[in-house]
Design an enzyme around this catalytic site. Structure first.
Site, short mmCIF file in Angstrom:
data_model
loop_
_atom_site.label_atom_id
_atom_site.label_comp_id
_atom_site.label_asym_id
_atom_site.label_seq_id
_atom_site.Cartn_x
_atom_site.Cartn_y
_atom_site.Cartn_z
N LYS A 1 85.81 -70.71 -8.69
CA LYS A 1 85.06 -69.81 -7.68
C LYS A 1 86.25 -69.38 -6.75
CE LYS A 1 80.64 -69.09 -6.27
NZ LYS A 1 79.50 -68.76 -7.00
N GLY B 1 80.15 -61.57 -9.04
CA GLY B 1 79.72 -61.61 -7.83
C GLY B 1 79.15 -62.78 -7.25
N ASP B 2 78.88 -62.90 -5.99
CA ASP B 2 78.20 -64.09 -5.25
C ASP B 2 77.61 -63.37 -4.04
OD1 ASP B 2 77.45 -67.00 -5.14
OD2 ASP B 2 78.39 -66.75 -3.32
N ASN C 1 70.59 -60.20 -4.02
CA ASN C 1 70.27 -60.18 -5.47
C ASN C 1 69.19 -61.36 -6.27
OD1 ASN C 1 71.52 -61.46 -8.35
ND2 ASN C 1 71.27 -59.13 -8.15
P1 NDP Z 1 73.27 -61.79 -1.71
O1 NDP Z 1 74.54 -61.58 -0.82
O2 NDP Z 1 72.94 -60.67 -2.50
O3 NDP Z 1 72.07 -62.16 -0.74
C1 NDP Z 1 72.44 -63.34 -0.06
C2 NDP Z 1 70.82 -63.46 0.94
O4 NDP Z 1 71.22 -64.92 1.47
C3 NDP Z 1 70.74 -62.48 1.93
O5 NDP Z 1 69.44 -62.46 2.00
C4 NDP Z 1 71.38 -63.12 3.33
O6 NDP Z 1 70.89 -62.73 4.39
C5 NDP Z 1 71.22 -64.64 2.84
N1 NDP Z 1 71.97 -65.50 3.47
C6 NDP Z 1 73.26 -65.51 3.20
N2 NDP Z 1 73.99 -66.30 3.90
C7 NDP Z 1 73.14 -67.22 4.69
C8 NDP Z 1 72.97 -67.98 5.73
N3 NDP Z 1 74.15 -68.60 6.10
N4 NDP Z 1 71.87 -68.34 6.55
C9 NDP Z 1 70.77 -67.59 6.19
N5 NDP Z 1 70.57 -66.64 5.02
C10 NDP Z 1 71.74 -66.56 4.20
O7 NDP Z 1 73.69 -63.09 -2.64
P2 NDP Z 1 73.19 -63.67 -3.77
O8 NDP Z 1 71.70 -63.39 -4.04
O9 NDP Z 1 73.82 -63.40 -4.96
O10 NDP Z 1 73.03 -65.10 -3.83
C11 NDP Z 1 72.32 -66.09 -3.09
C12 NDP Z 1 72.42 -67.67 -3.44
O11 NDP Z 1 72.39 -67.72 -4.84
C13 NDP Z 1 73.83 -68.09 -3.19
O12 NDP Z 1 73.78 -69.56 -2.80
C14 NDP Z 1 74.69 -68.00 -4.32
O13 NDP Z 1 75.63 -68.84 -4.50
C15 NDP Z 1 73.71 -68.19 -5.39
N6 NDP Z 1 73.76 -67.75 -6.75
C16 NDP Z 1 73.96 -66.38 -7.12
C17 NDP Z 1 74.44 -66.03 -8.29
C18 NDP Z 1 74.12 -64.44 -8.56
O14 NDP Z 1 74.20 -64.30 -9.96
N7 NDP Z 1 74.35 -63.64 -7.60
C19 NDP Z 1 74.42 -67.07 -9.34
C20 NDP Z 1 74.23 -68.24 -9.02
C21 NDP Z 1 73.99 -68.74 -7.69
P3 NDP Z 1 71.81 -61.62 5.34
O15 NDP Z 1 71.89 -60.35 4.40
O16 NDP Z 1 71.21 -61.79 6.52
O17 NDP Z 1 73.24 -62.53 5.30
#
Ligand code: NDP
Length: 446
Positions: free
Chosen positions: A126, A165-166, A240
């Protein structure tokens, strides 16, 4: 607490001071694995767990770049190469102001188990930076990504380490990162996943994590002869994972009533249908706006500064970030009738919340099992890149569904307790551990 776990954790904490999220992730695994190791002494003598909590390599570097005003900016960046026993390091990059060593180590550690569960040959890693893409122009994001990749390119490669990505790293960032890697190395290879379709990406990769978490929920429901159809679902996040979890849950006949961002959540009791989801995708992926605008547009309630766990739902899908569900939230969810939690995010439930789920015997699909669909399709993207061909949407989706079913079966194999209750954390942790541990034993003390 089991005194063996306590002793092990005291050593981990002493060696890794201040890395609270990492301690939490290690502890969650240790509670299932240490009793298992006692029953299987070969792992004990090889000090497998002690080796697994120590990253094989940590790269820490500076990322200097120039903003639109001509001012020099400096960010911190990291790549944690955690474990390569079963394949090249694989895991996402996170760009978020909260990123630090402990958070990335927790994510890399979880990734090792998750990748093993997918059945694909991928080790765990990571990386990321405390850079915040929010509020930055496309040019600023590009300059940052180019500087970041200038250093990272020395350490990664299609057979060494393949980032994705993440949080904060989507298609735009992957594009800039890939462009710079290609320029520096003069090679067009599958060094990153989540690429655009025209240049080596896989169909269904953007959808995979969210879809996979819903497929996993469906598998859990089947154990109680139930399904997603007609269920009310509360989802957090609007990025995402949240977007595609919403899409798939709706496709399977459920009604998604919440989405959120770090400012608050919206509650749409009629359900976020495809038309409204299109609005969210445009808002978040193109306009990069706030979820409150959904409430303004459709005239629904918006709760500033709150998380969506107080609404009535059957299924909760935390899809935002770590530790976004605490004990009180978990108790409220259960009080309101929630009996399924399928985690799209990594470690979104804190240890007290998990205890509440397990005590109440709900269907609890933890992140490393439920959200493994994303990395699984990344693995399929790597296969397609190696073969130099592209599979159809149906083919990739079919493979994703099969992988999620297999992960669920692994959880049943190792997590079904004598009274029939399925302890998914135990099942996923042991299931993920065995393959990595056996490979480490075979490869000697390295
Ligand atoms: P994105 O950046 O696309 O979206 C993240 C979302 O979570 C946004 O709505 C964001 O809001 C919110 N968010 C982020 N940080 C915080 C915080 N500290 N408190 C409250 N809301 C928060 O990321 P993903 O959708 O890709 O990832 C979301 C989760 O899924 C993460 O935990 C990631 O590790 C996990 N994940 C993702 C994968 C992937 O393929 N993308 C694979 C496996 C797990 P705001 O815009 O206001 O920051």
């Amino acid at each position: 607490m089991d005194p063996r776990v306590e002793k092990f954790m005291a050593e981990v904490k002493a060696k890794n001071p201040g890395e609270n999220e990492f301690h939490q992730a290690v502890m969650e695994v240790a509670e299932s694995i240490i009793p298992f190791i006692e029953e299987n002494p070969k792992y004990k003598h090889g000090k497998i767990l002690e080796r697994m909590v120590e990253p094989e390599r940590v790269i820490l570097f500076r990322v200097p770049w120039v903003d639109d005003k001509g001012e020099v900016q400096i960010n911190k960046a990291y790549r944690i190469e955690m474990n390569s026993a079963i394949g090249p390091y694989k895991g996402g990059l996170r760009f978020h102001p909260t990123v630090n060593l402990g958070i990335l180590k927790f994510l890399a550690y979880e990734q090792v188990f998750k990748n093993s569960l997918t059945t694909l040959p991928m080790g765990g890693g990571k990386g990321g930076s405390n850079f915040d893409p929010k509020g930055k122009s496309d040019n600023e994001v590009m300059r940052f990504c180019q500087s970041f990749m200038t250093e990272l390119s020395r350490h990664i490669g299609p057979n060494t380490d393949v980032p994705a990505g993440d949080i904060g790293v989507g298609g735009r960032e992957i594009g800039y990162l890939f462009g710079q890697y290609k320029r520096i190395r003069n090679e067009f290879t599958g060094v990153l996943t989540g690429k655009g379709l025209e240049w080596g990406g896989s169909l269904i990769r953007p959808e995979a994590t969210g879809y996979g978490a819903v497929y996993f929920a469906e598998e859990m429901l089947k154990t109680r002869k139930d399904s997603m159809k007609g269920k009310i679902v509360a989802i957090s996040g609007s990025g995402n994972v949240a977007q595609y979890a919403t899409e798939k849950a709706t496709m399977l006949g459920a009604k998604v009533v919440t989405l959120s961002d770090s400012s608050g959540f919206i509650y749409d009791p009629n359900g976020i249908d495809n038309e409204r989801l299109d609005f969210v995708m445009n808002l978040k992926n193109i306009k990069r706006g706030r979820i409150k605008e959904y409430a303004d547009k459709f005239g629904v309630e918006y709760y500033e500064g709150k998380r969506p766990w107080e609404v009535k739902c059957d299924i909760a899908m935390p899809c935002a970030t770590q530790n976004e569900v605490n004990k009180e939230d978990a108790e409220t969810l259960i009080k309101n009738g929630c009996f399924v939690v399928s985690e799209g995010a990594n470690m979104p439930s804190d240890p007290d919340a998990i205890e509440v789920y397990l005590d109440n015997k709900i269907l609890y699909g933890l992140g490393k099992a439920a959200n493994a669909g994303g990395v699984a399709v990344s693995g399929l993207e790597m296969s397609q890149n190696s073969l130099r061909l592209s599979w159809t949407r149906e083919e990739v989706d079919q493979r994703l569904q099969t992988i999620m079913k297999d992960i669920h079966k692994t959880c049943l194999k190792y997590g079904t307790e004598d009274n029939g209750f399925i302890n998914y954390p135990k099942g996923a942790n042991i299931g993920g551990f065995v393959k990595v541990a056996d490979s480490m034993l075979a490869q000697g003390i390295v």
